[in-house]
Scaffold this motif. Structure first.
Motif, mmCIF file in Angstrom:
data_model
loop_
_atom_site.group_PDB
_atom_site.id
_atom_site.type_symbol
_atom_site.label_atom_id
_atom_site.label_comp_id
_atom_site.label_asym_id
_atom_site.label_seq_id
_atom_site.Cartn_x
_atom_site.Cartn_y
_atom_site.Cartn_z
ATOM 1 N N PHE A 52 0.798 -1.226 0.000
ATOM 2 C CA PHE A 52 0.000 0.000 0.000
ATOM 3 C C PHE A 52 0.832 1.280 0.000
ATOM 4 O O PHE A 52 0.316 2.351 -0.260
ATOM 5 C CB PHE A 52 -0.942 0.023 1.214
ATOM 6 N N GLY A 53 2.115 1.170 0.325
ATOM 7 C CA GLY A 53 2.967 2.354 0.380
ATOM 8 C C GLY A 53 2.781 3.106 1.682
ATOM 9 O O GLY A 53 1.983 2.727 2.540
ATOM 10 N N PRO A 54 3.533 4.188 1.842
ATOM 11 C CA PRO A 54 3.475 4.944 3.099
ATOM 12 C C PRO A 54 2.143 5.669 3.276
ATOM 13 O O PRO A 54 1.477 6.016 2.298
ATOM 14 C CB PRO A 54 4.628 5.934 2.984
ATOM 15 N N ASN A 55 1.779 5.896 4.526
ATOM 16 C CA ASN A 55 0.544 6.580 4.897
ATOM 17 C C ASN A 55 0.799 8.087 4.885
ATOM 18 O O ASN A 55 1.011 8.703 5.912
ATOM 19 C CB ASN A 55 0.104 6.122 6.293
ATOM 20 N N ARG A 56 0.821 8.659 3.695
ATOM 21 C CA ARG A 56 0.993 10.110 3.609
ATOM 22 C C ARG A 56 0.236 10.626 2.405
ATOM 23 O O ARG A 56 0.066 9.914 1.416
ATOM 24 C CB ARG A 56 2.463 10.497 3.584
ATOM 25 N N LEU A 57 -0.233 11.852 2.562
ATOM 26 C CA LEU A 57 -0.948 12.483 1.457
ATOM 27 C C LEU A 57 0.050 12.836 0.364
ATOM 28 O O LEU A 57 1.133 13.356 0.666
ATOM 29 C CB LEU A 57 -1.656 13.749 1.927
ATOM 30 N N PRO A 58 -0.296 12.582 -0.875
ATOM 31 C CA PRO A 58 0.633 12.960 -1.942
ATOM 32 C C PRO A 58 0.716 14.476 -2.048
ATOM 33 O O PRO A 58 -0.288 15.178 -1.909
ATOM 34 C CB PRO A 58 0.009 12.350 -3.204
ATOM 35 N N ALA B 182 -3.756 26.888 2.918
ATOM 36 C CA ALA B 182 -4.663 26.177 3.819
ATOM 37 C C ALA B 182 -4.514 24.668 3.650
ATOM 38 O O ALA B 182 -4.500 23.922 4.635
ATOM 39 C CB ALA B 182 -6.103 26.598 3.568
ATOM 40 N N LEU B 183 -4.373 24.202 2.420
ATOM 41 C CA LEU B 183 -4.175 22.767 2.189
ATOM 42 C C LEU B 183 -2.842 22.299 2.764
ATOM 43 O O LEU B 183 -2.752 21.207 3.328
ATOM 44 C CB LEU B 183 -4.247 22.454 0.693
ATOM 45 N N ASP B 184 -1.810 23.124 2.638
ATOM 46 C CA ASP B 184 -0.528 22.782 3.246
ATOM 47 C C ASP B 184 -0.657 22.685 4.756
ATOM 48 O O ASP B 184 -0.077 21.798 5.386
ATOM 49 C CB ASP B 184 0.542 23.813 2.878
ATOM 50 N N ALA B 185 -1.421 23.599 5.351
ATOM 51 C CA ALA B 185 -1.612 23.589 6.810
ATOM 52 C C ALA B 185 -2.323 22.313 7.240
ATOM 53 O O ALA B 185 -1.952 21.701 8.245
ATOM 54 C CB ALA B 185 -2.405 24.814 7.244
ATOM 55 N N ILE B 186 -3.331 21.891 6.495
ATOM 56 C CA ILE B 186 -4.046 20.653 6.824
ATOM 57 C C ILE B 186 -3.099 19.460 6.705
ATOM 58 O O ILE B 186 -3.083 18.569 7.543
ATOM 59 C CB ILE B 186 -5.279 20.469 5.915
#
Length: 185
Positions: free
Chosen positions: A46-52, A115-119
């Motif tokens: 599944f790969g790492p648990n991080r948002l692309p 804002a997306l970076d902050a999330i």
């Protein structure tokens, strides 16, 4: 032709499954968690648990795209017509409106990206998991489907989770909903 809803458990969304059904589907154990070998297999699958990270557009391109709009084209055409008729004040007003619109759109897109970076940065960087029957502190990007994550008061949720058991669970959803008070779950 209307087909009846599927009764296949694989089609059921996670939030609609009971905790035991979710554990069964993920082949996990609430008391022991996953074995280390299984974690390695799932991490490879599944790969790492991080948002692309989204592709970043350069600022000049973001500004240029503010002018790619039918209304802007109409206003520029009207400005050209008023300039051809030597109505300089009308031309200036139309061009001023186009420029103000482009600046406002450019600034709003910049704020939205921030804002997306902050999330993205709000996600927890570490998580307490149950693996091989022992509690461990792991990097949040090393979580895999089926991990048993243990949350304590004040913890940030490190991934999409299916809650198995909870006592007095409250979540601060201010970033998502604007609510100023944590809500009961």
């Amino acid at each position: 032709m209307h087909l009846p809803p599927s009764t296949d458990a694989r089609d059921t969304p996670w939030h609609a499954l009971s905790g035991s059904e979710a554990l069964q589907r993920l082949q996990s154990d609430a008391r022991h968690g996953l074995a280390h070998a299984e974690v390695a297999r799932r991490l490879a699958r599944f790969g790492p648990n991080r948002l692309p990270a989204p592709p970043r557009r350069p600022a000049w391109l973001r500004l240029l795209q503010q002018f790619h709009n039918v209304l802007i084209y109409v206003m520029l055409a009207a400005a050209a017509v008023t300039a051809a008729l030597a109505h300089w004040i009308d031309t200036g007003v139309l061009l001023g409106a186009v420029i103000v619109n482009a600046i406002i759109g450019f600034l709003q897109e910049g704020k939205a990206e921030s804002a997306l970076d902050a999330i993205r940065h709000m996600l927890s960087h570490q998580a307490t998991v149950l693996r091989g029957g022992e509690r461990q502190l792991v990097a949040a990007d090393q979580l895999v489907p089926g991990d048993i994550v243990i949350l304590a008061s004040g913890d940030k949720v490190p991934a999409d989770l299916r809650i198995l058991t909870a006592r007095s669970l409250r979540a601060d959803e201010a970033v998502l909903t604007g609510e100023s008070v944590p809500c009961d779950k």
